[in-house]
Design a protein around this motif. Sequence first.
Motif: not given
Length: 189
Positions: A52-72
């Motif tokens: 699933y491809f996202f922009t870096a900004d969208r990815f950061r937003q999804m991290i803030a929204e607790d959408k991930f099991v894990e991320h790096e």
Amino acid sequence: MSGKVIIFSAPSGAGKSTIVNHLLEKYPELEFSISATSRAPRGNEQNGKEYYFFTADRFRQMIAEDKFVEHEEVYPGSFYGTLKSEVERIWAKGHVIVFDIDVKGGVNVKRIFGDSAFSVFIQAPSVQELRQRLTGRGTDSAEAIEKRVAKAASEMEFAAGKFDYVLVNDDLDTALAEADRIVGKFVRG
């Protein structure tokens, strides 16, 4: 949480995708967890298939929204992660989740899922062989290849003792047979 997961991690060029694809064809109860990333697609990669491809900004937003099991953040501005919705989707079908993720992500996922997870580190026979495999792909610049090779050396050191099984991919047929054996035992054992 419920269900089993199998984690495959490896430096780029170790043969991880080849081994994972072989297992997915052989075991119908396995299902690939599509990772999210902020990097651009390579070659013929398609959104929702390989990643699933996202922009870096969208990815950061999804991290803030607790959408991930894990991320790096694997490289500066280059994120990878496992979406909680992807885990729920696969387990709802009663399937075993197959993760094909970077080494730090693999260690994190093993920690999160504990005994429900089986982690496999796939290792090329040498760093030089890894360089040749990456060059042979023809998908990365010489600079990107050298960056990946340097990262591979540190990943192999980091992975030591942190995975349930280390699979050396020196001969592909041998590696596939060994992958069949260990995965079959975990899935059906």
